[in-house]
Design an enzyme around this catalytic site. Structure first.
Site, PDB file in Angstrom:
ATOM      1  N   PRO A 127       0.806  -1.225   0.000  1.00 38.14           N
ATOM      2  CA  PRO A 127       0.000   0.000   0.000  1.00 38.14           C
ATOM      3  C   PRO A 127       0.839   1.276   0.000  1.00 38.14           C
ATOM      4  CG  PRO A 127      -0.952  -1.595   1.516  1.00 38.14           C
ATOM      5  CD  PRO A 127       0.342  -2.182   1.033  1.00 38.14           C
ATOM      6  N   SER A 131       6.187   2.085  -6.627  1.00 32.85           N
ATOM      7  CA  SER A 131       7.365   2.398  -7.429  1.00 32.85           C
ATOM      8  C   SER A 131       8.638   2.400  -6.576  1.00 32.85           C
ATOM      9  CB  SER A 131       7.188   3.762  -8.109  1.00 32.85           C
ATOM     10  OG  SER A 131       6.094   3.720  -9.006  1.00 32.85           O
ATOM     11  N   GLY A 345     -18.384   6.345 -33.163  1.00 31.44           N
ATOM     12  CA  GLY A 345     -19.260   6.005 -32.047  1.00 31.44           C
ATOM     13  C   GLY A 345     -19.227   4.530 -31.711  1.00 31.44           C
ATOM     14  N   GLU A 368       4.514  -3.287 -13.260  1.00 33.32           N
ATOM     15  CA  GLU A 368       5.915  -3.659 -13.492  1.00 33.32           C
ATOM     16  C   GLU A 368       6.780  -2.426 -13.783  1.00 33.32           C
ATOM     17  OE1 GLU A 368       6.745  -7.181 -15.669  1.00 33.32           O
ATOM     18  OE2 GLU A 368       4.883  -8.161 -15.071  1.00 33.32           O
TER      19      GLU A 368
END
Length: 386
Positions: A127, A131, A345, A368
């Protein structure tokens, strides 16, 4: 480690046919039910996909990196969840054991990985440590001949399927040198799984938190048997993983481009085919050029990866891996965006594949190692050169 050319050609054509005839037709089931049909998982095991990167001596196929990226390009042509079933297993899940494990660890785990009997997940992210992996907080405190693990891992792919985790925890002091890599069986007392994450895209993939409360892991389960080497192991594992994500990004871009070109050939506007309008052609051309550039980069880096000494870190190769991850995942996002635009669309409607891939590819720039982390790695290496 590589498969001979003739055998690899047969494998590659088999994978292409499996993607075309079995996986693409199952994409609607995946989207509707958020699961990979069990019969397809069994078929993947029969094809040997769970053992693609495991050496032949341990019951696998033993592909080189150059061969692996070609297979992953083909697997990128369909929904990412299909590859996810075994991709994490043979990639970041078990590569730590293959690269740095003891002979006993390799002999114990790799044959079961190759057969599909054992699914392994890679548990690094937390948490408060994504990085910045060197700052992870999950503790591993030595108690006799065991370590006691406490902490939470986040966004762990295949955790609900996993029989074991390659898990990074802090067994020493602060920083990267205090991190060790553990093989943690998923059935140990004290392991709990969080609820399955509901994601923007990539239907059928399984990610959730892994919560460890006083989990006792034998000291013999440290990968390589040496504490404090876990961060180095993780970075080597991620290098190969990032290159394969780059290959998958190219495969997805190819699928989106194929769908877009087909739509442009078949759709009529103002009395002529949509693809006859030059601005539509320009979007297709930009996608084709970027795709070819990215795929050329991936193959070049894969060959360099194969030429370096096995399982040894090379800063120049790592920098090039980051270039591939940076360029190819961003490229796939641009190609998917143009694909939606070419469809007009219809591109915003779920029944068209480009809408699904538009959501799927967004994750490639995050996991990753984010795009920004790849930029830092490349920039840092350039600054270290004379």
């Amino acid at each position: 480690m590589a498969l001979d050319h003739e055998s690899f050609d047969i494998l590659l054509s088999t994978v292409q046919r499996f993607v075309r005839e079995r996986l693409v037709p199952a994409e609607n089931h995946l989207e509707e039910h958020d699961e990979v049909p069990p019969e397809l998982v069994d078929a993947m095991k029969e094809l040997g996909l769970f053992g693609l990167t495991v050496p032949e001596e341990f019951g696998g196929i033993g592909l080189s990196v150059s061969q692996e990226v070609q297979v992953n390009f083909e697997l990128g042509r369909t929904a990412p969840a299909f590859r996810s079933v075994f991709g994490t297993n043979i990639g970041i899940g078990s590569q730590g054991i293959l690269m740095d494990g003891t002979p006993d660890q390799k002999a114990d785990y790799l044959p079961r990985v190759a057969s599909g009997e054992l699914v392994m997940s890679f548990a690094l992210t937390e948490p408060d440590a994504g990085s910045d992996a060197a700052s992870l907080k999950t503790r591993a405190d030595l108690d006799g001949d065991h370590y006691v693990l406490n902490g939470t891992k986040r966004f762990i792919t295949n955790a609900p399927r996993a029989g074991a985790f390659t898990l990074m925890a802090r067994s020493g002091g602060p920083g990267a040198s205090g991190v060790s890599a553990f093989i943690v069986p998923s059935d140990l007392p004290g392991i709990k799984l969080g609820k399955k994450d509901k994601k923007m895209g990539q239907r059928g993939t399984m990610t959730c938190d892994v919560i460890l409360e006083n989990v006792r892991v034998p000291a013999a389960n440290i990968i390589g048997g040496v504490p404090g080497q876990g961060f180095k192991t993780a970075m080597k594992v991620l290098d190969r993983g990032r290159l394969n994500i780059s290959a998958v990004a190219c495969g997805i871009a190819q699928r989106v481009l194929d769908e877009s070109a087909r739509y442009a050939r078949e759709r009529k506007q103002f009395g002529k085919r949509l693809g006859e309008f030059q601005l539509i052609q320009a979007m297709l051309a930009d996608s084709q050029a970027e795709l070819l550039a990215g795929w050329s980069l991936v193959r070049d880096v894969a060959e360099r990866f194969d030429r370096k000494p096995p399982h040894v870190s090379d800063p120049d190769v790592s920098m090039r891996v980051s270039c591939a991850k940076l360029f190819c995942t961003e490229m796939a996002g641009r190609v998917a965006d143009r694909g939606v635009q070419v469809h007009g669309g219809s591109g915003y409607i779920n029944e068209y594949p480009v809408e699904r891939f538009y959501r799927d590819v967004r994750l490639l720039r995050l996991y990753e190692g984010t795009t920004q982390i790849q930029q830092i790695i490349v920039g840092r290496e350039l600054m270290n050169q004379d």
